[in-house]
Design a protein around this motif. Structure first.
Motif, PDB file in Angstrom:
ATOM      1  N   SER A   1      37.225  41.964  46.510  1.00 22.30           N
ATOM      2  CA  SER A   1      38.480  41.242  46.382  1.00 22.30           C
ATOM      3  C   SER A   1      38.750  40.393  47.621  1.00 22.30           C
ATOM      4  O   SER A   1      38.536  40.849  48.749  1.00 22.30           O
ATOM      5  CB  SER A   1      39.631  42.240  46.197  1.00 22.30           C
ATOM      6  N   ILE A   2      39.182  39.175  47.413  1.00 20.73           N
ATOM      7  CA  ILE A   2      39.570  38.303  48.516  1.00 20.73           C
ATOM      8  C   ILE A   2      40.878  37.618  48.181  1.00 20.73           C
ATOM      9  O   ILE A   2      41.330  37.653  47.031  1.00 20.73           O
ATOM     10  CB  ILE A   2      38.501  37.231  48.806  1.00 20.73           C
ATOM     11  N   PHE A   3      41.475  36.998  49.177  1.00 24.06           N
ATOM     12  CA  PHE A   3      42.723  36.277  48.949  1.00 24.06           C
ATOM     13  C   PHE A   3      42.470  34.850  48.483  1.00 24.06           C
ATOM     14  O   PHE A   3      43.074  34.391  47.518  1.00 24.06           O
ATOM     15  CB  PHE A   3      43.575  36.284  50.211  1.00 24.06           C
ATOM     16  N   SER A   4      41.567  34.152  49.177  1.00 23.91           N
ATOM     17  CA  SER A   4      41.313  32.761  48.796  1.00 23.91           C
ATOM     18  C   SER A   4      39.988  32.283  49.337  1.00 23.91           C
ATOM     19  O   SER A   4      39.449  32.828  50.306  1.00 23.91           O
ATOM     20  CB  SER A   4      42.424  31.847  49.316  1.00 23.91           C
ATOM     21  N   ILE A   5      39.454  31.254  48.674  1.00 24.86           N
ATOM     22  CA  ILE A   5      38.304  30.500  49.158  1.00 24.86           C
ATOM     23  C   ILE A   5      38.827  29.156  49.631  1.00 24.86           C
ATOM     24  O   ILE A   5      39.556  28.486  48.893  1.00 24.86           O
ATOM     25  CB  ILE A   5      37.250  30.306  48.058  1.00 24.86           C
ATOM     26  N   ASN A   6      38.467  28.784  50.832  1.00 27.00           N
ATOM     27  CA  ASN A   6      38.949  27.517  51.368  1.00 27.00           C
ATOM     28  C   ASN A   6      37.863  26.449  51.239  1.00 27.00           C
ATOM     29  O   ASN A   6      37.626  25.945  50.142  1.00 27.00           O
ATOM     30  CB  ASN A   6      39.435  27.720  52.795  1.00 27.00           C
ATOM     31  N   ASN A   7      37.189  26.130  52.302  1.00 29.43           N
ATOM     32  CA  ASN A   7      36.098  25.164  52.205  1.00 29.43           C
ATOM     33  C   ASN A   7      34.841  25.848  51.679  1.00 29.43           C
ATOM     34  O   ASN A   7      34.644  27.058  51.862  1.00 29.43           O
ATOM     35  CB  ASN A   7      35.826  24.541  53.569  1.00 29.43           C
ATOM     36  N   MET A   8      33.988  25.071  51.020  1.00 30.55           N
ATOM     37  CA  MET A   8      32.805  25.654  50.399  1.00 30.55           C
ATOM     38  C   MET A   8      31.667  24.658  50.439  1.00 30.55           C
ATOM     39  O   MET A   8      31.903  23.438  50.490  1.00 30.55           O
ATOM     40  CB  MET A   8      33.120  26.079  48.978  1.00 30.55           C
ATOM     41  N   GLY A   9      30.457  25.183  50.376  1.00 26.33           N
ATOM     42  CA  GLY A   9      29.312  24.293  50.388  1.00 26.33           C
ATOM     43  C   GLY A   9      28.070  24.957  49.831  1.00 26.33           C
ATOM     44  O   GLY A   9      28.016  26.178  49.675  1.00 26.33           O
ATOM     45  N   TRP A  10      27.118  24.115  49.509  1.00 22.29           N
ATOM     46  CA  TRP A  10      25.791  24.569  49.088  1.00 22.29           C
ATOM     47  C   TRP A  10      24.742  23.942  50.002  1.00 22.29           C
ATOM     48  O   TRP A  10      24.865  22.768  50.374  1.00 22.29           O
ATOM     49  CB  TRP A  10      25.516  24.167  47.645  1.00 22.29           C
ATOM     50  N   TYR A  11      23.756  24.732  50.320  1.00 24.78           N
ATOM     51  CA  TYR A  11      22.635  24.296  51.140  1.00 24.78           C
ATOM     52  C   TYR A  11      21.360  24.682  50.415  1.00 24.78           C
ATOM     53  O   TYR A  11      21.382  25.492  49.487  1.00 24.78           O
ATOM     54  CB  TYR A  11      22.666  24.986  52.510  1.00 24.78           C
TER      55      TYR A  11
ATOM     56  N   TRP B   1      21.908  20.659  54.119  1.00 20.89           N
ATOM     57  CA  TRP B   1      23.154  20.632  53.398  1.00 20.89           C
ATOM     58  C   TRP B   1      22.981  19.816  52.105  1.00 20.89           C
ATOM     59  O   TRP B   1      22.314  18.780  52.087  1.00 20.89           O
ATOM     60  CB  TRP B   1      24.236  20.010  54.284  1.00 20.89           C
ATOM     61  N   VAL B   2      23.625  20.290  51.030  1.00 18.77           N
ATOM     62  CA  VAL B   2      23.527  19.644  49.732  1.00 18.77           C
ATOM     63  C   VAL B   2      24.879  19.098  49.268  1.00 18.77           C
ATOM     64  O   VAL B   2      24.989  17.946  48.842  1.00 18.77           O
ATOM     65  CB  VAL B   2      22.990  20.628  48.675  1.00 18.77           C
ATOM     66  N   ALA B   3      25.903  19.951  49.307  1.00 23.06           N
ATOM     67  CA  ALA B   3      27.195  19.557  48.747  1.00 23.06           C
ATOM     68  C   ALA B   3      28.297  20.345  49.432  1.00 23.06           C
ATOM     69  O   ALA B   3      28.072  21.465  49.910  1.00 23.06           O
ATOM     70  CB  ALA B   3      27.244  19.806  47.243  1.00 23.06           C
TER      71      ALA B   3
ATOM     72  N   THR C   1      35.213  16.209  47.684  1.00 24.14           N
ATOM     73  CA  THR C   1      33.801  16.590  47.597  1.00 24.14           C
ATOM     74  C   THR C   1      32.930  15.565  48.307  1.00 24.14           C
ATOM     75  O   THR C   1      33.303  14.399  48.454  1.00 24.14           O
ATOM     76  CB  THR C   1      33.346  16.711  46.139  1.00 24.14           C
ATOM     77  N   ASN C   2      31.770  16.031  48.721  1.00 17.45           N
ATOM     78  CA  ASN C   2      30.808  15.163  49.377  1.00 17.45           C
ATOM     79  C   ASN C   2      29.414  15.690  49.069  1.00 17.45           C
ATOM     80  O   ASN C   2      29.231  16.908  48.902  1.00 17.45           O
ATOM     81  CB  ASN C   2      31.049  15.137  50.890  1.00 17.45           C
ATOM     82  N   TYR C   3      28.465  14.775  48.977  1.00 15.47           N
ATOM     83  CA  TYR C   3      27.118  15.150  48.571  1.00 15.47           C
ATOM     84  C   TYR C   3      26.074  14.472  49.442  1.00 15.47           C
ATOM     85  O   TYR C   3      26.270  13.344  49.919  1.00 15.47           O
ATOM     86  CB  TYR C   3      26.879  14.757  47.107  1.00 15.47           C
ATOM     87  N   ALA C   4      24.953  15.155  49.601  1.00 17.12           N
ATOM     88  CA  ALA C   4      23.818  14.527  50.251  1.00 17.12           C
ATOM     89  C   ALA C   4      23.339  13.372  49.383  1.00 17.12           C
ATOM     90  O   ALA C   4      23.440  13.425  48.142  1.00 17.12           O
ATOM     91  CB  ALA C   4      22.690  15.537  50.436  1.00 17.12           C
ATOM     92  N   ASP C   5      22.837  12.339  49.994  1.00 21.00           N
ATOM     93  CA  ASP C   5      22.401  11.160  49.244  1.00 21.00           C
ATOM     94  C   ASP C   5      21.358  11.527  48.193  1.00 21.00           C
ATOM     95  O   ASP C   5      21.325  10.930  47.112  1.00 21.00           O
ATOM     96  CB  ASP C   5      21.820  10.117  50.206  1.00 21.00           C
ATOM     97  N   SER C   6      20.532  12.510  48.495  1.00 19.52           N
ATOM     98  CA  SER C   6      19.443  12.866  47.594  1.00 19.52           C
ATOM     99  C   SER C   6      19.928  13.474  46.277  1.00 19.52           C
ATOM    100  O   SER C   6      19.179  13.507  45.302  1.00 19.52           O
ATOM    101  CB  SER C   6      18.492  13.844  48.285  1.00 19.52           C
ATOM    102  N   VAL C   7      21.159  13.965  46.243  1.00 16.81           N
ATOM    103  CA  VAL C   7      21.668  14.605  45.025  1.00 16.81           C
ATOM    104  C   VAL C   7      22.886  13.904  44.456  1.00 16.81           C
ATOM    105  O   VAL C   7      23.376  14.294  43.384  1.00 16.81           O
ATOM    106  CB  VAL C   7      22.003  16.092  45.274  1.00 16.81           C
ATOM    107  N   LYS C   8      23.362  12.906  45.130  1.00 15.65           N
ATOM    108  CA  LYS C   8      24.574  12.204  44.689  1.00 15.65           C
ATOM    109  C   LYS C   8      24.376  11.650  43.296  1.00 15.65           C
ATOM    110  O   LYS C   8      23.357  11.029  42.989  1.00 15.65           O
ATOM    111  CB  LYS C   8      24.900  11.098  45.688  1.00 15.65           C
ATOM    112  N   GLY C   9      25.357  11.895  42.441  1.00 13.21           N
ATOM    113  CA  GLY C   9      25.283  11.429  41.065  1.00 13.21           C
ATOM    114  C   GLY C   9      24.593  12.392  40.127  1.00 13.21           C
ATOM    115  O   GLY C   9      24.642  12.224  38.902  1.00 13.21           O
ATOM    116  N   ARG C  10      23.944  13.418  40.682  1.00 14.63           N
ATOM    117  CA  ARG C  10      23.238  14.394  39.848  1.00 14.63           C
ATOM    118  C   ARG C  10      23.835  15.789  39.968  1.00 14.63           C
ATOM    119  O   ARG C  10      23.791  16.567  39.016  1.00 14.63           O
ATOM    120  CB  ARG C  10      21.760  14.456  40.238  1.00 14.63           C
ATOM    121  N   PHE C  11      24.365  16.124  41.126  1.00 15.57           N
ATOM    122  CA  PHE C  11      24.915  17.453  41.379  1.00 15.57           C
ATOM    123  C   PHE C  11      26.441  17.369  41.471  1.00 15.57           C
ATOM    124  O   PHE C  11      26.993  16.352  41.895  1.00 15.57           O
ATOM    125  CB  PHE C  11      24.382  18.032  42.687  1.00 15.57           C
TER     126      PHE C  11
END
Length: 120
Positions: free
Chosen positions: A26-36, A46-48, A56-66
């Motif tokens: 159990s947690i109270f909240s998720i603030n910032n998040m990312g995928w690597y 870093w991916v997203a 949101t922000n994305y690495a150029d290699s995945v922008k438009g797909r993820f």
């Protein structure tokens, strides 16, 4: 807090996968998040990212797909991956900034990684 990442697997190029990441307790909240991700023989990259405000922000290699998203009710973060390419093959890690209790400090945690393999 442990983060459970899931959803990886083997998919053909052009296919889709959705990764999930959720705290085990159990947690109270998720603030910032990312995928690597980390490909064999490479450094983790870093991916997203998504802020608590929804930007949101994305690495150029995945922008438009993820796409990174969150289900606040389920405290689950997702990475929707479309039009996958062989170069997307990697172990994917989630990184969440979590407030465990209301008013508590925000802490950052890493998931254990989920493997994605894209065949050509």
């Amino acid at each position: 807090v442990q983060l459970q990442a899931s959803g990886g697997g083997l998919v053909q190029a052009g296919g889709s996968l959705t990764l999930s990441c959720a705290p085990s307790g159990s947690i109270f909240s998720i603030n910032n998040m990312g995928w690597y991700r980390q490909a064999p023989g490479s450094q983790r990259e870093w991916v997203a990212a998504r802020t608590s405000g929804g930007a949101t922000n994305y690495a150029d290699s995945v922008k438009g797909r993820f796409a990174i998203s969150i289900d606040n009710a389920m405290n689950t973060v997702y990475l929707q991956m479309n039009n996958l390419k062989p170069e997307d093959t990697a172990v994917y890690y989630c990184n969440l900034e979590v407030r465990v209790v209301a008013g508590g400090r925000k802490r950052t945690y890493w998931g254990q990684g989920t493997k994605v393999t894209v065949s050509s």
